[in-house]
Design a protein around this motif. Structure first.
Motif, PDB file in Angstrom:
ATOM      1  N   GLY A   1      -6.980 -48.471  25.904  1.00 43.78           N
ATOM      2  CA  GLY A   1      -8.094 -48.658  24.977  1.00 43.78           C
ATOM      3  C   GLY A   1      -8.716 -47.377  24.474  1.00 43.78           C
ATOM      4  O   GLY A   1      -9.745 -47.410  23.791  1.00 43.78           O
ATOM      5  N   MET A   2      -8.113 -46.217  24.795  1.00 45.97           N
ATOM      6  CA  MET A   2      -8.686 -44.963  24.298  1.00 45.97           C
ATOM      7  C   MET A   2      -8.319 -44.764  22.826  1.00 45.97           C
ATOM      8  O   MET A   2      -7.271 -45.182  22.355  1.00 45.97           O
ATOM      9  N   PHE A   3      -9.235 -44.058  22.132  1.00 41.26           N
ATOM     10  CA  PHE A   3      -9.067 -43.797  20.708  1.00 41.26           C
ATOM     11  C   PHE A   3      -7.763 -43.040  20.467  1.00 41.26           C
ATOM     12  O   PHE A   3      -7.002 -43.334  19.519  1.00 41.26           O
ATOM     13  N   ASP A   4      -7.446 -42.056  21.341  1.00 43.62           N
ATOM     14  CA  ASP A   4      -6.260 -41.235  21.089  1.00 43.62           C
ATOM     15  C   ASP A   4      -4.977 -42.049  21.204  1.00 43.62           C
ATOM     16  O   ASP A   4      -4.018 -41.804  20.454  1.00 43.62           O
ATOM     17  N   ILE A   5      -4.939 -43.008  22.121  1.00 42.47           N
ATOM     18  CA  ILE A   5      -3.725 -43.814  22.281  1.00 42.47           C
ATOM     19  C   ILE A   5      -3.450 -44.602  20.993  1.00 42.47           C
ATOM     20  O   ILE A   5      -2.320 -44.646  20.487  1.00 42.47           O
ATOM     21  N   THR A   6      -4.505 -45.190  20.437  1.00 47.44           N
ATOM     22  CA  THR A   6      -4.360 -45.928  19.178  1.00 47.44           C
ATOM     23  C   THR A   6      -3.852 -45.017  18.065  1.00 47.44           C
ATOM     24  O   THR A   6      -2.936 -45.372  17.311  1.00 47.44           O
ATOM     25  N   ALA A   7      -4.428 -43.828  17.971  1.00 41.31           N
ATOM     26  CA  ALA A   7      -4.034 -42.904  16.897  1.00 41.31           C
ATOM     27  C   ALA A   7      -2.611 -42.406  17.101  1.00 41.31           C
ATOM     28  O   ALA A   7      -1.822 -42.310  16.142  1.00 41.31           O
ATOM     29  N   GLN A   8      -2.257 -42.094  18.345  1.00 39.61           N
ATOM     30  CA  GLN A   8      -0.900 -41.582  18.616  1.00 39.61           C
ATOM     31  C   GLN A   8       0.147 -42.664  18.375  1.00 39.61           C
ATOM     32  O   GLN A   8       1.260 -42.361  17.930  1.00 39.61           O
ATOM     33  N   ASN A   9      -0.196 -43.909  18.656  1.00 36.24           N
ATOM     34  CA  ASN A   9       0.741 -45.003  18.382  1.00 36.24           C
ATOM     35  C   ASN A   9       1.059 -45.097  16.895  1.00 36.24           C
ATOM     36  O   ASN A   9       2.084 -45.660  16.506  1.00 36.24           O
ATOM     37  N   GLU A  10       0.163 -44.548  16.069  1.00 35.26           N
ATOM     38  CA  GLU A  10       0.415 -44.520  14.632  1.00 35.26           C
ATOM     39  C   GLU A  10       0.965 -43.167  14.191  1.00 35.26           C
ATOM     40  O   GLU A  10       0.968 -42.852  12.997  1.00 35.26           O
ATOM     41  N   GLY A  11       1.378 -42.324  15.172  1.00 35.07           N
ATOM     42  CA  GLY A  11       2.049 -41.070  14.861  1.00 35.07           C
ATOM     43  C   GLY A  11       1.128 -39.922  14.492  1.00 35.07           C
ATOM     44  O   GLY A  11       1.573 -38.902  13.968  1.00 35.07           O
ATOM     45  N   LYS A  12      -0.167 -40.079  14.758  1.00 34.36           N
ATOM     46  CA  LYS A  12      -1.109 -39.036  14.352  1.00 34.36           C
ATOM     47  C   LYS A  12      -1.308 -37.999  15.458  1.00 34.36           C
ATOM     48  O   LYS A  12      -1.201 -38.311  16.651  1.00 34.36           O
ATOM     49  N   VAL A  13      -1.611 -36.771  15.044  1.00 33.27           N
ATOM     50  CA  VAL A  13      -1.997 -35.716  15.992  1.00 33.27           C
ATOM     51  C   VAL A  13      -3.472 -35.922  16.324  1.00 33.27           C
ATOM     52  O   VAL A  13      -4.314 -35.947  15.418  1.00 33.27           O
ATOM     53  N   PHE A  14      -3.771 -36.084  17.604  1.00 27.70           N
ATOM     54  CA  PHE A  14      -5.145 -36.387  18.028  1.00 27.70           C
ATOM     55  C   PHE A  14      -5.539 -35.383  19.102  1.00 27.70           C
ATOM     56  O   PHE A  14      -4.891 -35.293  20.145  1.00 27.70           O
ATOM     57  N   VAL A  15      -6.607 -34.638  18.866  1.00 31.45           N
ATOM     58  CA  VAL A  15      -7.112 -33.704  19.880  1.00 31.45           C
ATOM     59  C   VAL A  15      -8.526 -34.124  20.260  1.00 31.45           C
ATOM     60  O   VAL A  15      -9.381 -34.346  19.395  1.00 31.45           O
ATOM     61  N   CYS A  16      -8.739 -34.257  21.560  1.00 29.47           N
ATOM     62  CA  CYS A  16     -10.068 -34.590  22.093  1.00 29.47           C
ATOM     63  C   CYS A  16     -10.658 -33.306  22.659  1.00 29.47           C
ATOM     64  O   CYS A  16     -10.071 -32.708  23.557  1.00 29.47           O
ATOM     65  N   THR A  17     -11.788 -32.871  22.105  1.00 25.24           N
ATOM     66  CA  THR A  17     -12.434 -31.686  22.672  1.00 25.24           C
ATOM     67  C   THR A  17     -13.424 -32.141  23.734  1.00 25.24           C
ATOM     68  O   THR A  17     -14.153 -33.114  23.551  1.00 25.24           O
ATOM     69  N   GLU A  18     -13.408 -31.443  24.858  1.00 24.52           N
ATOM     70  CA  GLU A  18     -14.373 -31.713  25.939  1.00 24.52           C
ATOM     71  C   GLU A  18     -15.233 -30.470  26.044  1.00 24.52           C
ATOM     72  O   GLU A  18     -14.831 -29.471  26.609  1.00 24.52           O
ATOM     73  N   PHE A  19     -16.408 -30.570  25.449  1.00 25.34           N
ATOM     74  CA  PHE A  19     -17.161 -29.354  25.168  1.00 25.34           C
ATOM     75  C   PHE A  19     -18.246 -29.056  26.177  1.00 25.34           C
ATOM     76  O   PHE A  19     -19.421 -29.071  25.844  1.00 25.34           O
ATOM     77  N   GLY A  20     -17.889 -28.865  27.444  1.00 19.44           N
ATOM     78  CA  GLY A  20     -18.843 -28.224  28.336  1.00 19.44           C
ATOM     79  C   GLY A  20     -19.354 -29.079  29.473  1.00 19.44           C
ATOM     80  O   GLY A  20     -19.457 -28.603  30.590  1.00 19.44           O
ATOM     81  N   GLY A  21     -19.635 -30.347  29.251  1.00 24.69           N
ATOM     82  CA  GLY A  21     -20.315 -31.087  30.301  1.00 24.69           C
ATOM     83  C   GLY A  21     -21.742 -30.610  30.375  1.00 24.69           C
ATOM     84  O   GLY A  21     -22.111 -29.586  29.829  1.00 24.69           O
ATOM     85  N   GLY A  22     -22.570 -31.369  31.074  1.00 21.15           N
ATOM     86  CA  GLY A  22     -23.949 -30.954  31.229  1.00 21.15           C
ATOM     87  C   GLY A  22     -24.703 -31.084  29.938  1.00 21.15           C
ATOM     88  O   GLY A  22     -24.560 -32.060  29.217  1.00 21.15           O
ATOM     89  N   THR A  23     -25.447 -30.077  29.598  1.00 24.29           N
ATOM     90  CA  THR A  23     -26.422 -30.218  28.539  1.00 24.29           C
ATOM     91  C   THR A  23     -26.148 -29.256  27.397  1.00 24.29           C
ATOM     92  O   THR A  23     -25.499 -28.237  27.565  1.00 24.29           O
ATOM     93  N   VAL A  24     -26.653 -29.601  26.234  1.00 27.89           N
ATOM     94  CA  VAL A  24     -26.406 -28.855  25.004  1.00 27.89           C
ATOM     95  C   VAL A  24     -27.277 -27.602  24.961  1.00 27.89           C
ATOM     96  O   VAL A  24     -28.491 -27.692  25.031  1.00 27.89           O
ATOM     97  N   GLY A  25     -26.668 -26.445  24.823  1.00 30.41           N
ATOM     98  CA  GLY A  25     -27.433 -25.208  24.670  1.00 30.41           C
ATOM     99  C   GLY A  25     -26.956 -24.432  23.466  1.00 30.41           C
ATOM    100  O   GLY A  25     -25.826 -24.615  22.997  1.00 30.41           O
ATOM    101  N   ALA A  26     -27.819 -23.542  22.963  1.00 32.68           N
ATOM    102  CA  ALA A  26     -27.496 -22.787  21.759  1.00 32.68           C
ATOM    103  C   ALA A  26     -26.234 -21.941  21.956  1.00 32.68           C
ATOM    104  O   ALA A  26     -25.394 -21.837  21.057  1.00 32.68           O
ATOM    105  N   ASP A  27     -26.077 -21.331  23.130  1.00 30.52           N
ATOM    106  CA  ASP A  27     -24.904 -20.482  23.381  1.00 30.52           C
ATOM    107  C   ASP A  27     -23.625 -21.313  23.323  1.00 30.52           C
ATOM    108  O   ASP A  27     -22.638 -20.922  22.686  1.00 30.52           O
ATOM    109  N   ASN A  28     -23.630 -22.453  24.018  1.00 26.65           N
ATOM    110  CA  ASN A  28     -22.427 -23.267  24.065  1.00 26.65           C
ATOM    111  C   ASN A  28     -22.082 -23.850  22.702  1.00 26.65           C
ATOM    112  O   ASN A  28     -20.911 -23.941  22.336  1.00 26.65           O
ATOM    113  N   LEU A  29     -23.102 -24.243  21.927  1.00 23.54           N
ATOM    114  CA  LEU A  29     -22.830 -24.805  20.602  1.00 23.54           C
ATOM    115  C   LEU A  29     -22.065 -23.807  19.736  1.00 23.54           C
ATOM    116  O   LEU A  29     -21.196 -24.194  18.946  1.00 23.54           O
TER     117      LEU A  29
END
Lengths: 331, 331
Positions: B188-216
């Motif tokens: 049921g993941m979004f990438d599996i659906t997209a890949q089944n249709e032959g698309k290049v799908f990249v999931c970014t995992e941007f840090g965990g925790g909380t949003v800060g100016a440096d990380n953004l």
């Protein structure tokens, strides 16, 4: 009927004791046993250290555990009581408030013996442990949706002598920030109860966000510095490095120093904690979520100040706080 | 009966368009309008960028908004569609799942037109937007109780040509980490659906925790690098600084690389993400909460590896993941 709150061991016993503070059961659940450490080395300062007041601020319980291991070797005089987790029900749920009754432990002090479980915890701590201490350190973290620098804080205190002693104690943590925090929601706080009994109470706000190995080292250094300043442990204070700097400052903040969101939306922080800002500098941006045709709204500093806390990217409602600024303390 | 999901504007129109993806109402609530940005500069790559798949991961929506502002000036060819917030109901609640039906949007793709609101969002995205793109970037953050380095990730893909193209696309983000992540909960993941249709799908995992100016700033640089690699924008990739280092590496991790908690308690991280560890090195400590006589339990690295993710001090149950380690990718 329920028994009175009590300890499972004798605090006056010399040396190390480990046991529990028993919080009697009530209509909502049975009794709770909160683990307590005590080290009695005779004459000297009497300190109570608590953590886990809010269940999603876990630096406190971790630093409390580390301090216990260290004290067993390092403490030379006086008495230290450590209660790493004040509210285990909230900690297990990673929740600020107690899930069972929805109450914020830090707003129900001094508690009620016949109240709900959160009120009974406050009552047990107020009646059994607080009388045994002259000084209290309550270890918080400001919660997971804010960035906040490692800080030792107090509210303004009407008794100016107690105020001066409390600020000196807070500064002895040698953390990047010592803060005198005036706000309007202090009824039922642990520190108010302790100060009413003449005790020096310092609340540490250790970072906000999430627990990391780097930050824990700063937090532990701060508490060790304070224990040395009290004379419970021999040693020389260190100045922890935060954001590549070794510095300390004492600031004050008031309700009018809160920056509020002008609309509902996602808040984007554009500066970092302890940044100095001038009037008009960009602090953050509010992104409305209902349309991409609506312009994002800049949130700017109202005057020269230091960024004390900043929301870490939460969705906010209109008029909800997104940043706190502060100015140097004038006593 | 409800209408079909649709856009309020014509994606084929040249230049900038702003409007909404309309998700029809159902038994549980009325229709939802998700703001969409589109920039059509004719022939070239067709990219879909999404954020806010999980409601407590807000780097994605913020970076998506920043990219929109930049594209309007910088994009030279092709078509980019940006949907900053896939699940506004979860974002408003700062919740991973949708409060209304309790579902995780990233486990219900391709969705159901007659399902609950989360399934209807997935259905609308799968049917209306996904066919318009050859490449998809879905911007995540790994949630608030983990530390995780800025990373571009994919799962292993059976189609080896698509796998190679996906890893190359992920590496083009030039983030500290490119990760091939094998896990057992991908239905049921979004990438599996997209890949089944032959698309290049990249999931970014941007840090965990909380949003800060440096990380953004790191996150935004990564997405810009990928847009340049696709040829949608002219420019030279930069290598962002993370933990005082400019470096990139490509790793893989499997279910057996999860370190589990040996008991319930509070997890204390003792190392940081991207630290290299040898067999037996201390990764963290588990502190049981029921007694201070119970020893804390060391959690050690099972072999030479790189720390990929680490729990940021949450209360954990027995056998719950507290750290993920990884090893260099062998394709």
């Amino acid at each position: 009927m329920s028994k009175a709150p009590h300890l499972t061991f004798d605090l006056h016993e010399y040396g190390v004791s480990r046991g529990h503070l028993v919080v009697p059961g009530g209509a909502d659940r049975g009794e709770l046993s909160l683990p307590v450490f005590s080290l009695n080395r005779g004459e000297g300062p009497r300190l109570l250290v608590t953590g886990g007041n809010h269940g999603n601020e876990l630096e406190g319980p971790i630093v409390a555990r580390r301090i216990i291991d260290w004290l067993a070797e390092a403490q030379t005089c006086g008495r230290v009581i450590v209660l790493p987790v004040l509210n285990p029900l909230a900690v297990q749920a990673w929740s600020r408030n107690t899930p069972l009754d929805g109450l914020n432990l830090n707003r129900v002090f001094p508690g009620r013996a016949d109240g709900s479980v959160t009120e009974r915890i406050a009552d047990a701590v107020s009646r059994v442990l607080l009388p045994m201490a002259d000084t209290v350190f309550d270890l918080h973290s400001f919660g997971p949706t804010w960035h906040f620098p490692p800080a030792a804080t107090t509210h303004p205190i009407a008794d100016l002598d107690l105020m001066a002693r409390t600020v000196r104690m807070a500064e002895a943590f040698n953390l990047p920030l010592t803060l005198v925090w005036q706000h309007n929601d202090t009824a039922g706080m642990f520190d108010i109860t302790a100060q009413n009994e003449g005790k020096v109470f310092v609340c540490t706000e250790f970072g906000g966000g999430t627990v990391g190995a780097d930050n824990l080292a700063i937090y532990e250094a701060g508490v060790r510095n304070a224990l040395m300043a009290l004379g419970l442990v021999d040693g020389k204070a260190e100045c922890p490095t935060f954001r590549q700097q070794k510095s300390t400052q004492t600031l004050e903040t008031r309700p009018s120093d809160e920056l509020k969101s002008p609309a509902p939306g996602i808040f984007e922080p554009r500066c970092s904690v302890l940044d100095e800002v001038k009037q008009g500098d960009l602090v953050g941006v509010l992104h409305p979520m209902d349309s991409l045709s609506t312009e994002s709204i800049d949130i700017r500093a109202p005057g020269p100040s230091i960024v004390l806390g900043i929301r870490s990217g939460a969705h906010v409602d209109v008029n909800e706080a997104v940043a706190l600024v502060a100015r140097p303390l004038k006593l």
